[in-house]
Design a protein around this motif. Structure first.
Motif, mmCIF file in Angstrom:
data_model
loop_
_atom_site.group_PDB
_atom_site.id
_atom_site.type_symbol
_atom_site.label_atom_id
_atom_site.label_comp_id
_atom_site.label_asym_id
_atom_site.label_seq_id
_atom_site.Cartn_x
_atom_site.Cartn_y
_atom_site.Cartn_z
ATOM 1 N N TYR A 1 96.850 111.822 98.232
ATOM 2 C CA TYR A 1 96.651 113.212 98.662
ATOM 3 C C TYR A 1 96.874 113.344 100.169
ATOM 4 C CZ TYR A 1 94.143 117.436 100.043
ATOM 5 O OH TYR A 1 93.809 118.629 100.606
ATOM 6 N N ASN B 1 100.369 113.190 101.224
ATOM 7 C CA ASN B 1 101.169 114.284 100.676
ATOM 8 C C ASN B 1 102.133 113.823 99.567
ATOM 9 O OD1 ASN B 1 101.569 117.059 100.658
ATOM 10 N ND2 ASN B 1 103.341 116.962 102.011
ATOM 11 N N ASN B 2 101.711 112.800 98.828
ATOM 12 C CA ASN B 2 102.520 112.269 97.727
ATOM 13 C C ASN B 2 102.109 112.985 96.440
ATOM 14 O OD1 ASN B 2 104.067 110.755 96.021
ATOM 15 N ND2 ASN B 2 103.085 108.789 96.486
ATOM 16 N N LEU B 3 102.516 114.252 96.291
ATOM 17 C CA LEU B 3 101.973 115.139 95.266
ATOM 18 C C LEU B 3 102.372 114.760 93.851
ATOM 19 C CD1 LEU B 3 102.331 118.634 96.983
ATOM 20 C CD2 LEU B 3 100.469 116.971 97.129
ATOM 21 N N GLU B 4 103.611 114.328 93.666
ATOM 22 C CA GLU B 4 104.068 114.011 92.316
ATOM 23 C C GLU B 4 103.284 112.842 91.733
ATOM 24 O OE1 GLU B 4 108.249 113.548 91.933
ATOM 25 O OE2 GLU B 4 108.697 115.488 92.855
ATOM 26 N N LEU C 1 100.420 111.881 92.758
ATOM 27 C CA LEU C 1 99.023 112.296 92.732
ATOM 28 C C LEU C 1 98.672 112.919 91.381
ATOM 29 C CD1 LEU C 1 96.440 112.595 94.486
ATOM 30 C CD2 LEU C 1 97.260 114.845 95.125
ATOM 31 N N ASP C 2 99.507 113.815 90.879
ATOM 32 C CA ASP C 2 99.274 114.436 89.573
ATOM 33 C C ASP C 2 99.167 113.379 88.479
ATOM 34 O OD1 ASP C 2 99.180 117.007 90.452
ATOM 35 O OD2 ASP C 2 101.289 117.447 90.059
ATOM 36 N N ASN D 1 93.054 119.793 93.716
ATOM 37 C CA ASN D 1 93.787 120.805 92.945
ATOM 38 C C ASN D 1 93.977 122.087 93.753
ATOM 39 O OD1 ASN D 1 94.215 119.298 90.662
ATOM 40 N ND2 ASN D 1 92.283 119.881 89.709
ATOM 41 N N THR E 1 96.496 121.213 96.705
ATOM 42 C CA THR E 1 97.869 120.947 96.269
ATOM 43 C C THR E 1 98.519 122.215 95.744
ATOM 44 O OG1 THR E 1 97.009 120.177 94.136
ATOM 45 C CG2 THR E 1 97.577 118.499 95.771
ATOM 46 N N LYS F 1 99.785 123.962 98.757
ATOM 47 C CA LYS F 1 100.991 123.311 99.272
ATOM 48 C C LYS F 1 102.201 123.653 98.403
ATOM 49 C CE LYS F 1 98.558 119.371 101.313
ATOM 50 N NZ LYS F 1 98.233 117.959 101.167
ATOM 51 N N ARG F 2 101.997 123.652 97.094
ATOM 52 C CA ARG F 2 103.112 123.947 96.179
ATOM 53 C C ARG F 2 103.616 125.380 96.359
ATOM 54 N NH1 ARG F 2 99.895 121.238 91.653
ATOM 55 N NH2 ARG F 2 100.617 119.089 91.725
#
Length: 243
Positions: A193, A196-199, A201-202, A230, A233, A236-237
Motif C-alpha cells: 500500500y 503504491n503497488n495497487l494491483e 495489493l488487491d 480500500n 486506493t 487513487k483509482r
C-alpha cells in the motif's frame, strides 16, 4: 531437598507466568516473571546446562515489558540475557540468546519510533546471525525477520522491508497458526500500500482473507487496515481514471 524446593517453585512460577501471558494479563505475568527471575538468581548453582529455563524466564519478562510498553525496563534484562552468551554453553543455545537479544533491542527502537537507529543497529550486526535458520525455531527466526522488516518499513525502504517479510511468508512451509506469520502478512500488505503497488495489493488482501476467514473473525486491527486501504486506493483509482 533444597533442589526439589527450587524445582517445584520454578515450575509453579513458570506455569503461573505463562498462564497470565496466555490470558493477556501482562502486568500479572510480569510480576510473576520478576519473582521467577529472583528465584533463578538466588540459585545459580542449580541451573541446568544450558539454562534454557532461565532464558525462557528472561524471554517472558521481555515479552511482557514489550507488550505493555515498558521499554525503559527492557535494556536491563537484555543485559542479563547477554551474560548467557558464554563459552561454556553450546552453540545452538548461544545463537538463540543472540537472536532473542536482537529481537528485543529492535523492539525498543521500533516501539519508540527510532527507526533510523534500528536500521543502524541492524547494519552493525553480524549477517550470520540473521541467516542461521537452523539454530532456532521457526517462530523465533520469524520474529527476528519481522523486526528487521518493520525497521526498514519505518524509514520507507519498502524494497528491503519486503525482502525480510518475504523470508517469513514465502520461504518454508507457512504456519497459519503463528501470530508472527499473520503479522508479517499484514505488514506485507501495508508495504504494498505504501509503495503504491495497487494491483498486487488487491490480490494480497483477497489471499489474506481466504487464508484466515476460516480461522475466526477478523481482528479490529485487520478491519481498520482493510477499510483504510480500500478507502484510499479507491481515491487513487478515481484520480488515476480522471487523468
Amino acid at each position: 531437598r533444597v533442589k526439589n524446593n527450587f524445582e517445584s517453585q520454578k515450575v509453579h512460577l513458570l506455569f503461573q507466568s505463562f498462564f497470565f501471558t496466555d490470558i493477556g494479563d501482562y502486568k500479572s505475568a510480569l510480576k510473576t516473571f520478576y519473582e521467577l527471575n529472583r528465584l533463578f538468581e538466588q540459585n545459580i548453582s542449580m541451573w541446568n546446562h544450558p539454562p534454557l529455563d532461565y532464558l525462557s524466564s528472561l524471554d517472558g519478562i521481555l515479552d511482557s515489558t514489550r507488550t505493555i510498553g515498558y521499554y525503559d525496563e527492557m535494556t536491563f534484562y537484555i543485559n542479563k540475557m547477554e551474560q548467557l552468551d558464554a563459552q561454556q554453553y553450546p552453540e545452538y543455545f548461544r545463537f538463540t540468546v543472540r537472536k532473542t537479544m536482537m529481537i528485543y533491542q529492535l523492539a525498543i527502537f521500533t516501539g519508540t519510533k527510532k527507526f533510523k537507529e534500528a536500521v543502524h543497529f541492524i547494519q552493525q550486526v553480524d549477517p550470520v546471525l540473521l541467516k542461521a535458520y537452523s539454530m532456532v525455531d521457526y517462530e523465533k527466526q520469524s520474529e527476528l525477520l519481522f523486526g528487521v522488516g518493520l525497521a526498514y518499513f519505518g524509514i520507507n525502504d519498502f524494497k528491503k522491508a519486503q525482502k525480510y517479510i518475504n523470508e517469513i511468508v514465502l520461504i518454508g512451509k507457512p504456519n497459519y497458526q503463528s501470530i508472527i506469520y499473520k503479522a508479517a502478512r499484514l505488514l506485507g500488505i501495508l508495504i504494498h500500500y505504501s509503495d503504491n503497488n495497487l494491483e498486487y495489493l488487491d490480490y494480497e488482501i483477497r489471499s489474506y482473507k481466504r487464508t484466515f476467514q476460516n480461522k475466526g473473525k477478523l481482528l479490529k486491527t485487520e478491519k481498520i487496515i482493510f477499510k483504510t486501504i480500500n478507502l484510499h486506493t479507491d481515491i487513487k483509482r478515481s484520480r488515476k481514471n480522471e487523468l
